[in-house]
Design a protein around this motif. Structure first.
Motif, PDB file in Angstrom:
ATOM      1  N   TYR A   1       0.807  -1.227   0.000  1.00 58.91           N
ATOM      2  CA  TYR A   1       0.000   0.000   0.000  1.00 58.91           C
ATOM      3  C   TYR A   1       0.837   1.272   0.000  1.00 58.91           C
ATOM      4  O   TYR A   1       0.337   2.353   0.306  1.00 58.91           O
ATOM      5  N   GLU A   2       2.106   1.144  -0.339  1.00 56.50           N
ATOM      6  CA  GLU A   2       3.003   2.288  -0.187  1.00 56.50           C
ATOM      7  C   GLU A   2       2.585   3.497  -1.037  1.00 56.50           C
ATOM      8  O   GLU A   2       2.884   4.634  -0.676  1.00 56.50           O
ATOM      9  N   ALA A   3       1.885   3.260  -2.146  1.00 54.20           N
ATOM     10  CA  ALA A   3       1.498   4.375  -3.023  1.00 54.20           C
ATOM     11  C   ALA A   3       0.551   5.351  -2.332  1.00 54.20           C
ATOM     12  O   ALA A   3       0.374   6.477  -2.789  1.00 54.20           O
ATOM     13  N   TYR A   4      -0.054   4.919  -1.226  1.00 52.28           N
ATOM     14  CA  TYR A   4      -1.041   5.754  -0.546  1.00 52.28           C
ATOM     15  C   TYR A   4      -0.432   6.614   0.557  1.00 52.28           C
ATOM     16  O   TYR A   4      -1.131   7.364   1.215  1.00 52.28           O
ATOM     17  N   ILE A   5       0.864   6.468   0.758  1.00 50.63           N
ATOM     18  CA  ILE A   5       1.538   7.249   1.802  1.00 50.63           C
ATOM     19  C   ILE A   5       1.575   8.720   1.398  1.00 50.63           C
ATOM     20  O   ILE A   5       2.033   9.059   0.309  1.00 50.63           O
TER      21      ILE A   5
END
Lengths: 404, 404
Positions: free
Chosen positions: A219-223
């Motif tokens: 889910y790193e793209a949502y950081i």
């Protein structure tokens, strides 16, 4: 007479999302007039971005001509994709990861289930509680988890690290040293994160104790916040203790397109044995590569066009996350996550159990979410909503919940 | 300190095709002027058929629009594909297999490697010798094969069933009863087959002894003779003892597109436990489905257009097979296979070892084949050529070999 893998029989019930699907199907059948809004399963709804579609069409055409046709892919993935990953996901964040430490696969679910195979059955695992059920379930299948206690809903040979409102959803270093530590941040299901400093403490601990961290960064793209690490390799020393799992499902909408990758640094060793060699051997022996056309789609994710389009897609879902977060807060709920993740985690009202709240929400608001207890015992009394619906449905669902 | 899966370290050397690739690369570098013809690895060269390309483009367009976008696929595969398989591959051959006994996957290599996981480590396996190396290697990784003898190149806990010119490449029923029997017909690498009556004897044996047959039918599209079964379910009683593996790689050129399936009949049980349930659980927990667009490509394989185009493609390769078979026979070689399979299996001349003949052919004719010994100890002294090249290359390679 042949014998089966008895470990499979130890798994309690069936998979969380199958149970939800059954309950929703039963409700739909009994109430055909009710329009259900699904904010349960973490499946995306926005179409693939135009840059990805273009790339897929081009690759399909290549497959239709003898001159450009592609047969078996290189074991570890095409160089064009691995280089794009190394550059964009690692070099540009200051992480020292080379293209040949990246193993392309058909998704992070497979990788997170298969990675345990290169470890001895004798390792004890530690997991955040609650967390994505695949980590524990696949270790059960491998015979690594001991005996299941139906009362506490825990396995005797698993170290659970509770992540609740009481500790701000930050797991504490375990007293007993595990061999393998699964960390997932931004976390599924809580939507919460840890800071780079907090993650550094885990890396230091793993190096000191000789444990391996399997870091799931799906889910790193949502950081959105600066203090939150996108990769464990932003931490010093992670090359000697950490494997990282990545997915294209959530940053690029590939849940039905299937692409992911795993990073195994060559410095990660047990004695003289590189885990990189073991994982390469597994890939070479049991896997035959992701489809060429899908790997080209993955490459398009890193094109300038693709990046711009996907930034908008992520922003679309994060607008939903804000709508849910703010709406539930206004309605008096205790709400977590949703800032650096597409998941909103809420405390059920009136001491309802997670499944009671599931039924309540389904019946009274016709909204489907995911019971927190499905993600581990410490998820009991919590509930997950996802931001992956359409804006209209998300806003409508929040209005319905507010009216309850 | 974490521990690794020590079974991985027992695997001798690296994978056959990696070794070949290294040798060919070294030769190319030393002889940049020589044009090498590759009839080694079983990789196809003809482009995807037009019906498949059209279907892929349509599916890509669907993924680009919110109304038709597809996220997570059903665990076991899309109904449209499973129904097409059940109808075309089974019902039309008189086999009683229903759509919900078919598990769609990303290829037969994964399935043939993963299937052993649902069985206890205590089972003894039996394999044809020679055979596709994945069966044994994946059982080594699981710890099922005992100790490796470097002299005989065999594992202490594996039952080898020699298939050589002496027994017409038909394995004999083993003296010691195995739990799991791997059969691959048409066989890779020998290109030979067994008749329906011979396969029926195996089914009867497995039912009597309580063994499971894992039947790899990846090459069934190449069967030309009436007496050869396309599916193990053509045999009476196979529903209670056999799992079948199928691939789209060879019948439709999907080596780089990735699609396959496994059939687990619901009548196949260990006590009360259906193997179908175990495999479904594995799929649900460790796998997330084949890409939607690839499943649509698979569906096109069964369209009227697709079937006609693929019949031509198979005929193209089988023409190559005949060229190799006849050419080598004319040149005085002992040749096998090639009639119901895209593989030609030859006895090396002058008692050369398989690898000696590999080097000889590479150096003298600049033709790459596959050493028979790479497929098992009884493959020593044999050599595999494949019909998957272009007609021009195949004919040229045969001329070169004839001139030796």
């Amino acid at each position: 007479m042949f014998k089966i893998n008895e470990n499979y029989l130890k798994l309690p019930g069936s998979y969380l999302f199958s149970n939800i699907a059954k309950k929703v199907a039963a409700f739909s059948e009994a109430n055909p007039d009710k329009e259900i809004i699904r904010l349960g399963i973490g499946d995306v709804t926005q179409p693939l971005a135009p840059a990805i579609i273009d790339s897929l069409h081009r690759a399909v055409d290549e497959m239709g001509s003898a001159e450009t046709f592609r047969g078996y892919a290189p074991d570890l993935g095409y160089e064009f994709l691995r280089s794009a990953i190394a550059k964009n996901d690692y070099a540009e964040r200051g992480c020292d990861i080379s293209a040949d430490e990246i193993f392309v696969s058909d998704g992070a679910k497979c990788d997170s289930g298969n990675i345990q195979e290169i470890f001895s059955v004798d390792n004890k695992i530690a997991v955040c509680d609650p967390v994505y059920p695949v980590y524990v379930d696949t270790n059960v299948m491998a015979g690594r988890t001991g005996i299941y206690d139906t009362g506490t809903e825990t396995w005797s040979n698993v170290i659970y690290m509770p992540c609740t409102a009481e500790n701000d959803f930050v797991p504490e270093l375990p007293e007993e040293t595990p061999g393998i530590i699964y960390l997932c941040f931004p976390n599924n299901p809580t939507g919460t994160t840890i800071t780079k400093e907090q993650l550094q403490a885990w890396v230091d601990y793993a190096n000191k104790e000789g444990a391996v961290i399997i870091f799931d960064a799906a889910y790193e793209a949502y950081i959105m916040e600066e203090s939150v690490p996108h990769s464990i390799y932003e931490c010093e020393g992670a090359r000697t203790c950490a494997i990282e799992l990545r997915s294209f499902s959530k940053n690029a909408g590939f849940t039905g397109t299937r692409l992911g990758f795993t990073v195994v640094p060559k410095d990660l060793k047990c004695g003289d044995v590189m885990l990189h060699s073991l994982w390469a051997r597994r890939h070479g022996t049991k896997y035959n590569g992701a489809p060429y056309i899908i790997q080209r789609a993955g490459e398009a994710v890193y094109s300038e066009e693709g990046k711009a389009q996907l930034k908008e897609q992520v922003a679309y879902y994060m607008k939903n996350a804000a709508v849910i977060y703010e709406g539930l807060k206004d309605a008096g709920y205790d709400v977590f996550g949703g800032v650096n993740a597409p998941y909103i985690w809420l405390k059920t009202p009136d001491k309802m159990t997670s499944w009671e709240f599931f039924d309540y929400l389904l019946e009274k608001a016709n909204v489907v979410g995911t019971p927190g207890s499905g993600f581990g015992p410490s998820g009991e009394g919590y509930f997950r909503l996802t931001a992956f619906g359409s804006y209209e449905n998300t806003a409508a669902a929040v209005e319905r919940i507010k009216r309850l």
